[in-house]
Structure formats: C-alpha cells, structure tokens
Write a protein that holds these residues in place. Structure first.
Motif, mmCIF file in Angstrom:
data_model
loop_
_atom_site.group_PDB
_atom_site.id
_atom_site.type_symbol
_atom_site.label_atom_id
_atom_site.label_comp_id
_atom_site.label_asym_id
_atom_site.label_seq_id
_atom_site.Cartn_x
_atom_site.Cartn_y
_atom_site.Cartn_z
ATOM 1 N N UNK A 31 154.170 75.388 36.759
ATOM 2 C CA UNK A 31 152.830 75.962 36.821
ATOM 3 C C UNK A 31 152.484 76.201 38.299
ATOM 4 N N UNK A 32 151.388 75.621 38.784
ATOM 5 C CA UNK A 32 151.060 75.856 40.194
ATOM 6 C C UNK A 32 151.524 74.714 41.086
ATOM 7 N N UNK A 33 152.191 73.731 40.482
ATOM 8 C CA UNK A 33 152.606 72.570 41.263
ATOM 9 C C UNK A 33 153.957 72.826 41.905
ATOM 10 N N UNK A 34 154.127 72.302 43.113
ATOM 11 C CA UNK A 34 155.444 72.421 43.725
ATOM 12 C C UNK A 34 156.110 71.050 43.678
ATOM 13 N N UNK A 35 157.075 70.904 42.806
ATOM 14 C CA UNK A 35 157.689 69.595 42.615
ATOM 15 C C UNK A 35 159.127 69.596 43.139
ATOM 16 N N UNK A 36 159.584 68.454 43.626
ATOM 17 C CA UNK A 36 160.935 68.389 44.175
ATOM 18 C C UNK A 36 162.004 68.166 43.103
ATOM 19 N N UNK A 37 163.151 68.781 43.308
ATOM 20 C CA UNK A 37 164.320 68.504 42.478
ATOM 21 C C UNK A 37 165.431 68.012 43.388
ATOM 22 N N UNK A 38 166.154 67.003 42.957
ATOM 23 C CA UNK A 38 167.227 66.467 43.785
ATOM 24 C C UNK A 38 168.559 66.557 43.066
ATOM 25 N N UNK A 39 169.587 66.790 43.856
ATOM 26 C CA UNK A 39 170.947 66.714 43.349
ATOM 27 C C UNK A 39 171.702 65.788 44.262
ATOM 28 N N UNK A 40 172.309 64.784 43.698
ATOM 29 C CA UNK A 40 172.899 63.780 44.562
ATOM 30 C C UNK A 40 174.342 63.540 44.165
ATOM 31 N N UNK A 41 175.223 63.516 45.143
ATOM 32 C CA UNK A 41 176.613 63.179 44.877
ATOM 33 C C UNK A 41 177.083 62.201 45.933
ATOM 34 N N UNK A 42 177.798 61.164 45.523
ATOM 35 C CA UNK A 42 178.314 60.194 46.480
ATOM 36 C C UNK A 42 179.789 60.481 46.677
ATOM 37 N N UNK A 43 180.168 60.706 47.931
ATOM 38 C CA UNK A 43 181.578 61.006 48.201
ATOM 39 C C UNK A 43 182.143 59.993 49.180
ATOM 40 N N UNK A 44 183.459 59.958 49.321
ATOM 41 C CA UNK A 44 184.095 59.070 50.289
ATOM 42 C C UNK A 44 184.465 57.736 49.676
ATOM 43 N N UNK A 45 185.085 56.896 50.478
ATOM 44 C CA UNK A 45 185.572 55.608 49.990
ATOM 45 C C UNK A 45 184.906 54.475 50.747
ATOM 46 N N UNK A 46 184.911 53.307 50.124
ATOM 47 C CA UNK A 46 184.478 52.126 50.874
ATOM 48 C C UNK A 46 185.550 51.800 51.901
ATOM 49 N N UNK A 47 185.129 51.358 53.074
ATOM 50 C CA UNK A 47 186.114 51.190 54.132
ATOM 51 C C UNK A 47 186.324 49.729 54.509
ATOM 52 N N UNK A 48 185.926 48.826 53.617
ATOM 53 C CA UNK A 48 186.115 47.429 54.017
ATOM 54 C C UNK A 48 187.502 46.940 53.621
ATOM 55 N N UNK A 49 187.950 45.886 54.310
ATOM 56 C CA UNK A 49 189.254 45.332 53.986
ATOM 57 C C UNK A 49 189.158 44.491 52.732
ATOM 58 N N UNK A 50 190.232 44.453 51.967
ATOM 59 C CA UNK A 50 190.179 43.706 50.711
ATOM 60 C C UNK A 50 190.470 42.232 50.907
ATOM 61 N N UNK A 51 190.880 41.857 52.136
ATOM 62 C CA UNK A 51 191.253 40.460 52.380
ATOM 63 C C UNK A 51 190.048 39.523 52.375
ATOM 64 N N UNK A 52 188.975 39.991 53.029
ATOM 65 C CA UNK A 52 187.837 39.086 53.193
ATOM 66 C C UNK A 52 186.903 39.083 51.993
ATOM 67 N N UNK A 53 187.122 39.987 51.075
ATOM 68 C CA UNK A 53 186.141 40.141 50.006
ATOM 69 C C UNK A 53 186.799 39.955 48.646
ATOM 70 N N UNK A 54 185.992 39.738 47.635
ATOM 71 C CA UNK A 54 186.597 39.529 46.318
ATOM 72 C C UNK A 54 186.204 40.612 45.309
ATOM 73 N N UNK A 55 186.667 40.417 44.111
ATOM 74 C CA UNK A 55 186.525 41.459 43.093
ATOM 75 C C UNK A 55 185.103 41.758 42.687
ATOM 76 N N UNK A 56 184.286 40.729 42.704
ATOM 77 C CA UNK A 56 182.884 40.917 42.331
ATOM 78 C C UNK A 56 182.215 41.986 43.176
#
Lengths: 102, 205
Positions: B98-123
């Motif tokens: 109608x006369x309202x200007x409303x926002x629309x979003x499109x979101x995509x997450x790309x890339x990989x996590x960069x932490x080492x697997x040694x210090x962290x666990x599966x959780x």
C-alpha cells in the motif's frame, strides 16, 4: 562491516560472532540503553537484541518502529525465554484490530 | 453537530462538494483498511509460526553452545571463534505495501568456520552449524515482525481516519446541509408571504 548486529549478554551473543555478526556485550557496558543508541547509529540493517536489553532500551527501540531500517528483532537469552516478542506481536494485533484476538 | 457556517446558497454548494469528497475519501480508506487487514492476518499467522520455530531452535543451539563452553577453556574458545571466514551476505530492498515502505531481506551465510578442531569439541560444531542454518530464518523472522508492527500502526491510523469520517465529518456535513436548506426555504417562504401581503395592500388602495 557486517550489516547485522547483535546486542546482549556475553553468553547469548558470543556464538553469533563466529557467523560474522557484529556483537556488542550489554553486560560489559555501563548503560545498556546507551549501548543500544550507539549501535543504532552505526547503520546496521538488522539488530538483534535480547529481551533484557529490550526492556532497558524500550523507548529508544520503539521510536524506530515506524522506520524501515534498522529492523530490530528480539531473541531470547540463554537465561530463558520470557515471551516478550510474542507479546509484541499480540500488542500489534490489538492495535490493528482495536480488540484482542488470537 | 452543525458546522458554524453562514446559511446561504454559496455555503450550501460548497458543503455539498465537501460531502461528496468526504464520501469518496471514506470509501477509499475503507477499501485500504480491508486490504491491509487481509495482508496483516496472513502476516501475523506466519510471524507467529516463524517466531515459535526460531525460539525453539535457538534455545537448543544455545544449550549446546553452553555445554561446549563448559567443556573447554573460555579464552581458547573465544579465540577460536573470533577468527572466522564466515560471511553474511545480506541483501535488502525496500518495497511498498500500500503506501508503506517496508524492508525485505535476503540472507545467505557463506564461508567456513576457521577454528582449529584440536581445542574444541563436537558440541561447538553442532551448535555453530545449527546457528548458521538458523540465521537466515532469524532474518526472515525479523522481517516478518517488522512488517507486522508497521502494518499494525498503519491499520490503526487508517481505522481512526475511517471512523472520523464516518462518525464525525460526514454526519455533521449532512446535518449542516439540511440546516442550510431548511433555513433557505424558510427565508423563501417568508419572502413569498411578504410579497403576497404587499400585493394585497397595493390592491386595497
């Protein structure tokens, strides 16, 4: 700079950091409401805030309700969900209808 | 309520035009209100559902993150998380409802996590991959709730306008028009009797 920000206590918002979201810790800041004002000025498009932060900066946030950007949304904190967001939707419905619904 | 106007023909014509305009405005606003309401109802249902989904999954992800945090040293973990190659690709556009200007979003997450697997666990892995799946939906939820609140404000305004026209302006215009036309015909009658009287007097002489 990321276009999404997240404001809340450290335990809640920290994981979002790993996704590339800009995070701000409200529990390490003297006044959460001032922190919210600062974050709002930084031109983020979406700002997620926890319920606690929303409670303390309610006025500042509801002033933006009519603007398209930034969009502010609530997330529950690790301490649990108080249902503030669902309440907000209910309030909107009441405003729109002039009567309680659903 | 009768408006404070001079009861003459000029005012009458002006008021008739105003009444016509008010009726047209009322009809348009009423149509707008109906359309807004239709869209609003659909939005509310969707917003409610998305909010419930997101809340539930966010809670699970956070618990899982919390237990991962308990298992490992905090400084190490925070360091691991601070370096990330994840990028959020957020596209936003503003479109009118109608006369309202409303926002629309499109979101995509790309890339990989960069932490080492040694210090962290599966959780932690589980929690983070859940969160990264959840983020686009959180963005959608934010968008929906924004739409709901903006539409609600607009609906309230429109409803007030419709009511003001319907219950105040239009009745008072109608009443005033009626008042002026009775006043005018009363004057007309008065004039006629006066003329008849004058004619009678003239005839007697």
């Amino acid at each position: 700079m990321s276009e999404i920000a997240c404001v809340g206590d450290r335990d809640t918002v920290w994981p979002f950091k790993a996704l590339g979201v800009e995070v701000f810790f409200s529990d390490e800041h003297a006044a959460p409401s001032r922190l919210v004002s600062e974050v709002i000025q930084k031109q983020f498009k979406i700002i997620f805030v926890t319920e606690d932060v929303y409670e303390s900066a309610r006025e500042r946030i509801s002033a933006l309700a009519e603007q398209a950007m930034p969009t502010i949304a609530l997330i529950p904190s690790v301490k649990g969900n108080r249902g503030t967001a669902a309440q907000m939707v209910r309030d909107s419905v009441r405003r729109a209808m002039g009567a309680e619904f659903i | 309520m009768i408006l404070r106007v001079n009861p003459n023909r000029m005012e009458l014509l002006r008021l008739r035009r105003r009444l016509q305009l008010a009726r047209r405005g009322h009809k348009l606003l009423k149509d707008k209100q109906e359309e807004l309401m239709r869209q609003f109802m659909a939005l509310v249902v969707e917003a409610k559902r998305t909010r419930e989904d997101v809340d539930r999954e966010l809670e699970i992800a956070m618990h899982s993150f919390f237990s991962a945090r308990l298992d490992s040293f905090q400084p190490e973990m925070e360091e691991a998380l601070a370096f990330t190659n994840k990028k959020i690709d957020l596209k936003s556009r503003i479109e009118p409802i109608m006369n309202l200007r409303v926002p629309y979003f499109d979101c995509a997450v790309t890339g990989e996590f960069a932490y080492g697997f040694l210090d962290t666990d599966g959780d932690l892995d589980r929690a983070l991959s859940m969160l990264s799946d959840l983020l686009p939906r959180m963005v959608r939820m934010a968008q929906l709730e924004k739409h709901v609140s903006m539409l609600a404000a607009e609906l309230e305004r429109t409803r007030r306008r419709v009511n003001a026209l319907e219950h105040i302006l239009i009745p008072s215009l109608q009443e005033t028009i009626k008042y002026i036309s009775t006043k005018l015909s009363e004057l007309e009658r008065g004039n006629l009797t006066r003329l008849m009287k004058v004619k009678e007097i003239v005839r007697k002489h």
